[in-house]
Scaffold this motif. Structure first.
Motif, PDB file in Angstrom:
ATOM      1  N   VAL A 221      31.159  47.971  76.890  1.00  0.00           N
ATOM      2  CA  VAL A 221      31.941  48.375  75.720  1.00  0.00           C
ATOM      3  C   VAL A 221      31.453  47.641  74.474  1.00  0.00           C
ATOM      4  O   VAL A 221      31.323  48.233  73.398  1.00  0.00           O
ATOM      5  N   ARG A 222      31.156  46.359  74.601  1.00  0.00           N
ATOM      6  CA  ARG A 222      30.643  45.607  73.443  1.00  0.00           C
ATOM      7  C   ARG A 222      29.297  46.137  72.983  1.00  0.00           C
ATOM      8  O   ARG A 222      29.027  46.239  71.782  1.00  0.00           O
ATOM      9  N   ASP A 223      28.441  46.505  73.942  1.00  0.00           N
ATOM     10  CA  ASP A 223      27.081  46.913  73.611  1.00  0.00           C
ATOM     11  C   ASP A 223      26.993  48.347  73.092  1.00  0.00           C
ATOM     12  O   ASP A 223      26.160  48.653  72.236  1.00  0.00           O
ATOM     13  N   ARG A 224      27.829  49.251  73.630  1.00  0.00           N
ATOM     14  CA  ARG A 224      27.633  50.675  73.368  1.00  0.00           C
ATOM     15  C   ARG A 224      28.753  51.342  72.580  1.00  0.00           C
ATOM     16  O   ARG A 224      28.596  52.462  72.111  1.00  0.00           O
ATOM     17  N   TYR A 225      29.883  50.679  72.445  1.00  0.00           N
ATOM     18  CA  TYR A 225      31.019  51.292  71.768  1.00  0.00           C
ATOM     19  C   TYR A 225      31.318  50.561  70.467  1.00  0.00           C
ATOM     20  O   TYR A 225      31.120  49.351  70.352  1.00  0.00           O
ATOM     21  N   ALA A 227      33.399  48.781  67.502  1.00  0.00           N
ATOM     22  CA  ALA A 227      34.510  47.832  67.580  1.00  0.00           C
ATOM     23  C   ALA A 227      35.847  48.526  67.362  1.00  0.00           C
ATOM     24  O   ALA A 227      36.874  48.105  67.909  1.00  0.00           O
ATOM     25  N   ASP A 228      35.846  49.585  66.566  1.00  0.00           N
ATOM     26  CA  ASP A 228      37.087  50.312  66.281  1.00  0.00           C
ATOM     27  C   ASP A 228      37.143  51.641  67.029  1.00  0.00           C
ATOM     28  O   ASP A 228      37.722  52.615  66.554  1.00  0.00           O
ATOM     29  N   VAL A 229      36.556  51.687  68.230  1.00  0.00           N
ATOM     30  CA  VAL A 229      36.548  52.912  69.023  1.00  0.00           C
ATOM     31  C   VAL A 229      37.980  53.385  69.274  1.00  0.00           C
ATOM     32  O   VAL A 229      38.898  52.590  69.454  1.00  0.00           O
ATOM     33  N   SER A 230      38.159  54.706  69.265  1.00  0.00           N
ATOM     34  CA  SER A 230      39.464  55.301  69.536  1.00  0.00           C
ATOM     35  C   SER A 230      39.443  55.982  70.897  1.00  0.00           C
ATOM     36  O   SER A 230      38.515  56.724  71.214  1.00  0.00           O
ATOM     37  N   LEU A 231      40.490  55.730  71.697  1.00  0.00           N
ATOM     38  CA  LEU A 231      40.672  56.405  72.976  1.00  0.00           C
ATOM     39  C   LEU A 231      41.788  57.422  72.816  1.00  0.00           C
ATOM     40  O   LEU A 231      42.907  57.072  72.394  1.00  0.00           O
ATOM     41  N   LEU A 232      41.479  58.683  73.129  1.00  0.00           N
ATOM     42  CA  LEU A 232      42.448  59.753  72.927  1.00  0.00           C
ATOM     43  C   LEU A 232      42.616  60.566  74.203  1.00  0.00           C
ATOM     44  O   LEU A 232      41.731  60.611  75.053  1.00  0.00           O
ATOM     45  N   THR A 233      43.737  61.240  74.297  1.00  0.00           N
ATOM     46  CA  THR A 233      43.958  62.268  75.306  1.00  0.00           C
ATOM     47  C   THR A 233      44.912  63.287  74.723  1.00  0.00           C
ATOM     48  O   THR A 233      45.874  62.925  74.041  1.00  0.00           O
ATOM     49  N   GLY A 234      44.589  64.553  74.914  1.00  0.00           N
ATOM     50  CA  GLY A 234      45.405  65.603  74.334  1.00  0.00           C
ATOM     51  C   GLY A 234      45.447  65.564  72.824  1.00  0.00           C
ATOM     52  O   GLY A 234      46.422  66.020  72.208  1.00  0.00           O
ATOM     53  N   GLY A 235      44.399  65.006  72.196  1.00  0.00           N
ATOM     54  CA  GLY A 235      44.352  64.912  70.743  1.00  0.00           C
ATOM     55  C   GLY A 235      45.141  63.759  70.166  1.00  0.00           C
ATOM     56  O   GLY A 235      45.140  63.551  68.953  1.00  0.00           O
ATOM     57  N   ARG A 236      45.798  62.970  71.023  1.00  0.00           N
ATOM     58  CA  ARG A 236      46.638  61.865  70.537  1.00  0.00           C
ATOM     59  C   ARG A 236      45.937  60.537  70.803  1.00  0.00           C
ATOM     60  O   ARG A 236      45.469  60.284  71.912  1.00  0.00           O
ATOM     61  N   ARG A 237      45.855  59.688  69.771  1.00  0.00           N
ATOM     62  CA  ARG A 237      45.216  58.391  69.935  1.00  0.00           C
ATOM     63  C   ARG A 237      46.134  57.465  70.723  1.00  0.00           C
ATOM     64  O   ARG A 237      47.297  57.253  70.361  1.00  0.00           O
ATOM     65  N   LEU A 238      45.602  56.915  71.804  1.00  0.00           N
ATOM     66  CA  LEU A 238      46.381  56.017  72.648  1.00  0.00           C
ATOM     67  C   LEU A 238      46.113  54.554  72.337  1.00  0.00           C
ATOM     68  O   LEU A 238      46.974  53.699  72.549  1.00  0.00           O
ATOM     69  N   GLY A 239      44.899  54.274  71.877  1.00  0.00           N
ATOM     70  CA  GLY A 239      44.539  52.890  71.612  1.00  0.00           C
ATOM     71  C   GLY A 239      43.062  52.763  71.352  1.00  0.00           C
ATOM     72  O   GLY A 239      42.388  53.747  71.015  1.00  0.00           O
ATOM     73  N   GLY A 240      42.561  51.539  71.529  1.00  0.00           N
ATOM     74  CA  GLY A 240      41.166  51.282  71.247  1.00  0.00           C
ATOM     75  C   GLY A 240      40.447  50.683  72.438  1.00  0.00           C
ATOM     76  O   GLY A 240      40.705  51.035  73.600  1.00  0.00           O
ATOM     77  N   ALA A 241      39.545  49.728  72.159  1.00  0.00           N
ATOM     78  CA  ALA A 241      38.703  49.151  73.207  1.00  0.00           C
ATOM     79  C   ALA A 241      39.537  48.457  74.280  1.00  0.00           C
ATOM     80  O   ALA A 241      39.204  48.540  75.476  1.00  0.00           O
ATOM     81  N   LEU A 296      29.338  60.029  68.728  1.00  0.00           N
ATOM     82  CA  LEU A 296      28.550  58.857  68.379  1.00  0.00           C
ATOM     83  C   LEU A 296      28.443  58.711  66.870  1.00  0.00           C
ATOM     84  O   LEU A 296      28.357  59.703  66.151  1.00  0.00           O
ATOM     85  N   ASP A 297      28.409  57.476  66.422  1.00  0.00           N
ATOM     86  CA  ASP A 297      28.189  57.160  65.014  1.00  0.00           C
ATOM     87  C   ASP A 297      27.288  55.938  64.964  1.00  0.00           C
ATOM     88  O   ASP A 297      27.652  54.871  65.471  1.00  0.00           O
ATOM     89  N   GLY A 298      26.092  56.105  64.384  1.00  0.00           N
ATOM     90  CA  GLY A 298      25.156  54.991  64.327  1.00  0.00           C
ATOM     91  C   GLY A 298      24.686  54.534  65.692  1.00  0.00           C
ATOM     92  O   GLY A 298      24.388  53.348  65.886  1.00  0.00           O
ATOM     93  N   GLY A 299      24.627  55.461  66.665  1.00  0.00           N
ATOM     94  CA  GLY A 299      24.157  55.115  67.996  1.00  0.00           C
ATOM     95  C   GLY A 299      25.204  54.522  68.904  1.00  0.00           C
ATOM     96  O   GLY A 299      24.918  54.195  70.052  1.00  0.00           O
ATOM     97  N   ARG A 300      26.461  54.397  68.412  1.00  0.00           N
ATOM     98  CA  ARG A 300      27.537  53.846  69.229  1.00  0.00           C
ATOM     99  C   ARG A 300      28.651  54.865  69.405  1.00  0.00           C
ATOM    100  O   ARG A 300      28.921  55.660  68.504  1.00  0.00           O
ATOM    101  N   PHE A 301      29.306  54.823  70.558  1.00  0.00           N
ATOM    102  CA  PHE A 301      30.443  55.705  70.784  1.00  0.00           C
ATOM    103  C   PHE A 301      31.628  55.215  69.954  1.00  0.00           C
ATOM    104  O   PHE A 301      32.057  54.070  70.091  1.00  0.00           O
ATOM    105  N   ASN A 302      32.132  56.083  69.083  1.00  0.00           N
ATOM    106  CA  ASN A 302      33.253  55.677  68.230  1.00  0.00           C
ATOM    107  C   ASN A 302      34.542  56.430  68.558  1.00  0.00           C
ATOM    108  O   ASN A 302      35.586  56.164  67.981  1.00  0.00           O
ATOM    109  N   ARG A 303      34.451  57.395  69.488  1.00  0.00           N
ATOM    110  CA  ARG A 303      35.618  58.199  69.831  1.00  0.00           C
ATOM    111  C   ARG A 303      35.448  58.684  71.269  1.00  0.00           C
ATOM    112  O   ARG A 303      34.430  59.295  71.609  1.00  0.00           O
TER     113      ARG A 303
END
Length: 321
Positions: A221-225, A227-241, A296-303
């Motif tokens: 997660v540190r290497d590829r995601y 820092a402000d990655v968003s975790l979603l399900t059903g279009g709703r943001r549940l949290g981050g890293a 991806l944004d700038g080579g990192r997963f942001n969502r």
């Protein structure tokens, strides 16, 4: 275009078809233009006048792009294109009879996926480059529809994108129109190798799951995601890293394992389709599968948006006579 005879008719069709099968986009565009009147006549005869005719013509162009390598008699490409239009019309008519469209993209007779077909010939790079040029709102539904294996019906795409089915229809129509326009306007151009990108993503998903098994998912997660990655399900943001890490830990602690089944890899969008393997003592702990839909944004997963497969409905046991 070099190598194409100057006469018209079956001989030129055959030459254009062979060139298209070798990866010449301009040859395919010429074929579609040559046979457009006949293809449109078929659509009109089945559907009657209306906007559905344009949708079917665009759909047929994309099918031709994916399946031109399957044409065994290049001189008969005209009847083949008209058959593609007729089949697209029938699919549209079947869908219109349903309250909630459930139709999936028909798979080739050999069981391969649309993505596997693209990986067998040079046109794959062109279509991915054209897909990357779409806006994010159009890119996701078109990729799910034509490249995923488990999220292809309008209803499934609507759930994954958190929009109504009518919006999915509209966005797919716009995306098909854009891709068809690009197809007829472009010449063959070399693009980044899709096979290389897909193979790298397969390797990454395997390494990610192996790292999670070793208790090193936090390093991934540190290497590829972001820092402000968003975790979603059903279009709703549940949290981050933190929630991403906790969710993986919860599953592993419960004995749930993930097995990659299919990978879709673009420069800005990656989809990992997974089978969820539940522990024997808790077979219903998780749904049968999950898709990681990641931008991806700038080579990192942001969502990261998680779309879980539905459990099959249980069939009641037969009543003893």
């Amino acid at each position: 275009m070099s190598g194409i005879p100057g006469d018209t008719g079956p001989a030129e069709d055959a030459a254009l078809t062979r060139a298209a099968q070798a990866g010449d986009i301009s040859a395919l565009a010429q074929l579609l233009e040559r046979h457009r009147p006949g293809m449109r006549a078929v659509a009109l005869s089945v559907l009657g006048p209306g906007p559905d005719v344009d949708d079917v013509m665009q759909e047929a162009a994309l099918v031709a792009l994916r399946r031109i390598v399957d044409v065994r008699d290049p001189e008969a490409v005209g009847p083949w294109l008209r058959m593609v239009v007729r089949n697209s019309c029938r699919t549209l008519l079947r869908a219109a009879q349903r309250v909630e469209p459930k139709e999936s993209v028909p798979l080739p007779s050999d069981g391969g996926t649309p993505e596997q077909i693209l990986q067998t010939h040079a046109l794959r790079d062109w279509i991915w480059e054209a897909v990357e040029a779409l806006s994010p709102t159009l890119r996701l539904p078109i990729v799910l529809r034509y490249f995923s294996t488990g999220i292809t019906s309008y209803q499934q795409i609507a759930e994954a994108c958190s929009v109504p089915v009518s919006t999915v229809r509209s966005r797919l129509s716009q995306a098909r129109s854009a891709l068809a326009h690009t197809l007829t306007a472009t010449a063959a151009t070399a693009h980044e190798d899709v096979i290389r990108r897909t193979e790298a993503s397969w390797q990454e998903v395997r390494e990610t799951l192996a790292a999670a098994e070793r208790g090193e998912f936090d390093k991934v997660v540190r290497d590829r995601y972001s820092a402000d990655v968003s975790l979603l399900t059903g279009g709703r943001r549940l949290g981050g890293a933190d929630l991403l890490l906790a969710g993986m830990d919860w599953d592993l602690t419960a004995g749930v394992r993930q097995r990659p089944l299919h990978v879709v890899a673009g420069r800005s969008l990656v989809i990992w389709e997974m089978e969820l393997v539940n522990p024997p003592d808790d077979p219903d702990h998780c749904p049968p599968g999950v898709a990681w839909i990641m931008s991806l944004d700038g080579g990192r997963f942001n969502r990261v948006s998680l779309h879980h497969a539905s459990r099959p409905e249980s069939v009641p046991a037969p009543v003893a006579a």
